[in-house]
Design an enzyme around this catalytic site. Sequence first.
Site, PDB file in Angstrom:
ATOM      1  N   ASN A  10      -9.496   2.622  40.089  1.00 40.51           N
ATOM      2  CA  ASN A  10      -8.282   3.422  40.261  1.00 40.51           C
ATOM      3  C   ASN A  10      -8.755   4.843  40.556  1.00 40.51           C
ATOM      4  O   ASN A  10      -9.137   5.567  39.651  1.00 40.51           O
ATOM      5  CB  ASN A  10      -7.445   3.360  38.971  1.00 40.51           C
ATOM      6  CG  ASN A  10      -6.252   4.307  39.014  1.00 40.51           C
ATOM      7  OD1 ASN A  10      -5.919   4.859  40.067  1.00 40.51           O
ATOM      8  ND2 ASN A  10      -5.613   4.517  37.866  1.00 40.51           N
ATOM      9  N   TRP A  11      -8.750   5.182  41.837  1.00 40.71           N
ATOM     10  CA  TRP A  11      -9.284   6.490  42.230  1.00 40.71           C
ATOM     11  C   TRP A  11      -8.382   7.635  41.781  1.00 40.71           C
ATOM     12  O   TRP A  11      -8.773   8.782  41.831  1.00 40.71           O
ATOM     13  CB  TRP A  11      -9.444   6.546  43.756  1.00 40.71           C
ATOM     14  CG  TRP A  11     -10.555   5.697  44.306  1.00 40.71           C
ATOM     15  CD1 TRP A  11     -11.392   4.857  43.602  1.00 40.71           C
ATOM     16  CD2 TRP A  11     -10.967   5.605  45.679  1.00 40.71           C
ATOM     17  NE1 TRP A  11     -12.279   4.265  44.454  1.00 40.71           N
ATOM     18  CE2 TRP A  11     -12.041   4.694  45.742  1.00 40.71           C
ATOM     19  CE3 TRP A  11     -10.521   6.200  46.859  1.00 40.71           C
ATOM     20  CZ2 TRP A  11     -12.688   4.373  46.947  1.00 40.71           C
ATOM     21  CZ3 TRP A  11     -11.155   5.871  48.061  1.00 40.71           C
ATOM     22  CH2 TRP A  11     -12.237   4.973  48.091  1.00 40.71           C
ATOM     23  N   LYS A  12      -7.163   7.337  41.395  1.00 38.98           N
ATOM     24  CA  LYS A  12      -6.163   8.365  41.058  1.00 38.98           C
ATOM     25  C   LYS A  12      -6.070   9.366  42.218  1.00 38.98           C
ATOM     26  O   LYS A  12      -6.247   8.980  43.368  1.00 38.98           O
ATOM     27  CB  LYS A  12      -6.514   9.031  39.726  1.00 38.98           C
ATOM     28  CG  LYS A  12      -6.736   7.978  38.622  1.00 38.98           C
ATOM     29  CD  LYS A  12      -6.746   8.544  37.247  1.00 38.98           C
ATOM     30  CE  LYS A  12      -6.990   7.411  36.250  1.00 38.98           C
ATOM     31  NZ  LYS A  12      -6.876   7.828  34.864  1.00 38.98           N
ATOM     32  N   HIS A  96       1.453   2.669  35.470  1.00 36.05           N
ATOM     33  CA  HIS A  96       0.327   3.398  34.868  1.00 36.05           C
ATOM     34  C   HIS A  96       0.883   4.456  33.915  1.00 36.05           C
ATOM     35  O   HIS A  96       1.914   5.066  34.194  1.00 36.05           O
ATOM     36  CB  HIS A  96      -0.534   4.044  35.963  1.00 36.05           C
ATOM     37  CG  HIS A  96      -1.828   4.565  35.422  1.00 36.05           C
ATOM     38  ND1 HIS A  96      -1.916   5.746  34.729  1.00 36.05           N
ATOM     39  CD2 HIS A  96      -3.073   4.028  35.423  1.00 36.05           C
ATOM     40  CE1 HIS A  96      -3.175   5.920  34.343  1.00 36.05           C
ATOM     41  NE2 HIS A  96      -3.894   4.889  34.749  1.00 36.05           N
ATOM     42  N   GLU A  98       0.081   7.382  33.378  1.00 36.05           N
ATOM     43  CA  GLU A  98       0.267   8.720  33.965  1.00 36.05           C
ATOM     44  C   GLU A  98       1.598   8.803  34.702  1.00 36.05           C
ATOM     45  O   GLU A  98       2.203   9.871  34.788  1.00 36.05           O
ATOM     46  CB  GLU A  98      -0.928   9.052  34.884  1.00 36.05           C
ATOM     47  CG  GLU A  98      -2.157   9.418  34.051  1.00 36.05           C
ATOM     48  CD  GLU A  98      -3.477   9.097  34.698  1.00 36.05           C
ATOM     49  OE1 GLU A  98      -3.546   8.900  35.919  1.00 36.05           O
ATOM     50  OE2 GLU A  98      -4.488   9.033  33.947  1.00 36.05           O
ATOM     51  N   GLU A 168      -4.118  -0.625  28.800  1.00 32.60           N
ATOM     52  CA  GLU A 168      -4.738   0.691  28.889  1.00 32.60           C
ATOM     53  C   GLU A 168      -4.194   1.591  27.790  1.00 32.60           C
ATOM     54  O   GLU A 168      -3.160   2.253  27.975  1.00 32.60           O
ATOM     55  CB  GLU A 168      -4.435   1.328  30.248  1.00 32.60           C
ATOM     56  CG  GLU A 168      -5.039   0.595  31.418  1.00 32.60           C
ATOM     57  CD  GLU A 168      -5.343   1.542  32.573  1.00 32.60           C
ATOM     58  OE1 GLU A 168      -6.469   1.492  33.078  1.00 32.60           O
ATOM     59  OE2 GLU A 168      -4.466   2.342  32.948  1.00 32.60           O
ATOM     60  N   GLY A 174      -9.466   8.456  30.252  1.00 32.02           N
ATOM     61  CA  GLY A 174     -10.073   9.730  30.625  1.00 32.02           C
ATOM     62  C   GLY A 174     -10.574  10.550  29.452  1.00 32.02           C
ATOM     63  O   GLY A 174     -10.920  11.720  29.608  1.00 32.02           O
ATOM     64  N   SER A 213     -11.631   4.561  29.773  1.00 34.14           N
ATOM     65  CA  SER A 213     -13.018   4.978  29.511  1.00 34.14           C
ATOM     66  C   SER A 213     -14.018   3.833  29.566  1.00 34.14           C
ATOM     67  O   SER A 213     -14.962   3.801  28.775  1.00 34.14           O
ATOM     68  CB  SER A 213     -13.107   5.733  28.182  1.00 34.14           C
ATOM     69  OG  SER A 213     -12.384   6.949  28.251  1.00 34.14           O
ATOM     70  N   GLY A 234     -11.074   4.096  35.982  1.00 33.61           N
ATOM     71  CA  GLY A 234     -10.683   5.379  36.565  1.00 33.61           C
ATOM     72  C   GLY A 234     -11.910   6.184  36.967  1.00 33.61           C
ATOM     73  O   GLY A 234     -12.533   5.936  37.997  1.00 33.61           O
ATOM     74  N   GLY A 235     -12.284   7.131  36.130  1.00 35.13           N
ATOM     75  CA  GLY A 235     -13.369   8.070  36.432  1.00 35.13           C
ATOM     76  C   GLY A 235     -14.629   7.419  36.973  1.00 35.13           C
ATOM     77  O   GLY A 235     -15.204   7.885  37.972  1.00 35.13           O
TER      78      GLY A 235
HETATM   79  P1  PGA Z   1     -10.510   6.096  32.959  1.00 34.29           P
HETATM   80  O1  PGA Z   1      -9.069   5.730  33.567  1.00 34.29           O
HETATM   81  O2  PGA Z   1     -11.431   4.941  33.282  1.00 34.29           O
HETATM   82  O3  PGA Z   1     -10.908   7.361  33.655  1.00 34.29           O
HETATM   83  O4  PGA Z   1     -10.330   6.269  31.495  1.00 34.29           O
HETATM   84  C1  PGA Z   1      -8.574   4.412  33.546  1.00 34.29           C
HETATM   85  C2  PGA Z   1      -7.209   4.377  34.191  1.00 34.29           C
HETATM   86  O5  PGA Z   1      -6.417   5.301  33.998  1.00 34.29           O
HETATM   87  O6  PGA Z   1      -6.871   3.414  34.906  1.00 34.29           O
END
Ligand code: PGA
Length: 252
Positions: A10-12, A96, A98, A168, A174, A213, A234-235
């Site tokens: 997930n590149w966001k 998600h 976010e 999640e 994050g 994470s 994500g990251g």
């Molecule tokens: P993260 O994000 O791996 O940076 O914690 C995961 C996500 O939000 O899908």
Amino acid sequence: MRRQPLVAGNWKMNGSLSANQALVAALLASRQGMEQVEIAVCVPYPYLDQVSRLVQGSWLALGAQDVSAHAAGAYTGEVAAGMLQDFACRYVIVGHSERRTLHAETDVLVSAKFAAVQGAGMVPVLCLGETLAEHQAGATLAVLFRQLDAVLAEHGVGAMTSCVLAYEPVWAIGTGLSASPGQAQEVHQALRRHVAALDEQVAAGLQIVYGGSVKADNAAQLFAQPDIDGGLIGGASLNAKDFLAICQAANY
Ligand code: PGA
């Protein structure tokens, strides 16, 4: 028999034409040691065309990070499921945290987006997660079941045959603070049992991935859990070396 593992990046809101080109080229250069894993990248809308061309005909699947609940019309700024399908997206993340928190998306809206994705022949990756306060109050499962039930009530357990659930925990996204493998397994098992109460066969085939994470050094332990079928990353998905190491960890 274990379900096929899925690792989705997930590149966001990250990337650029040149960075995407380099990242995807590095991913495509290394399939060895991860042949059993379905791997996808969920990219920002403007880059769907670019990445769709880069991955065309390859083993790397394309996904989007959100979608409109509407099919077409006067919805400025929105993107319809049919448009995502035009770029050969296979997966679309819905719900998600976010988007639920920063964009006030409700369970009802997420459920409508879920249906829009399936209606266009793609696979929704339905994110479920509790906040730190909910976690500390012992409300984790109540929150997750509420989020999941919004979809089940509207679309039935049959809708679980062509979707992916992503657990999640919001407190793990994050933050560098992943759920422990045991903690995540417990939740994944509870989610599977929740679906099994409606249909055991559907539950047995349902891919439930973990996100929050996930890094190269904790992925193997998480993915070794019997109900964790891969990850939403994500990251660590922005770095080819890290993402590939995570994909390899899912090659069980
Ligand atoms: P993260 O994000 O791996 O940076 O914690 C995961 C996500 O939000 O899908």
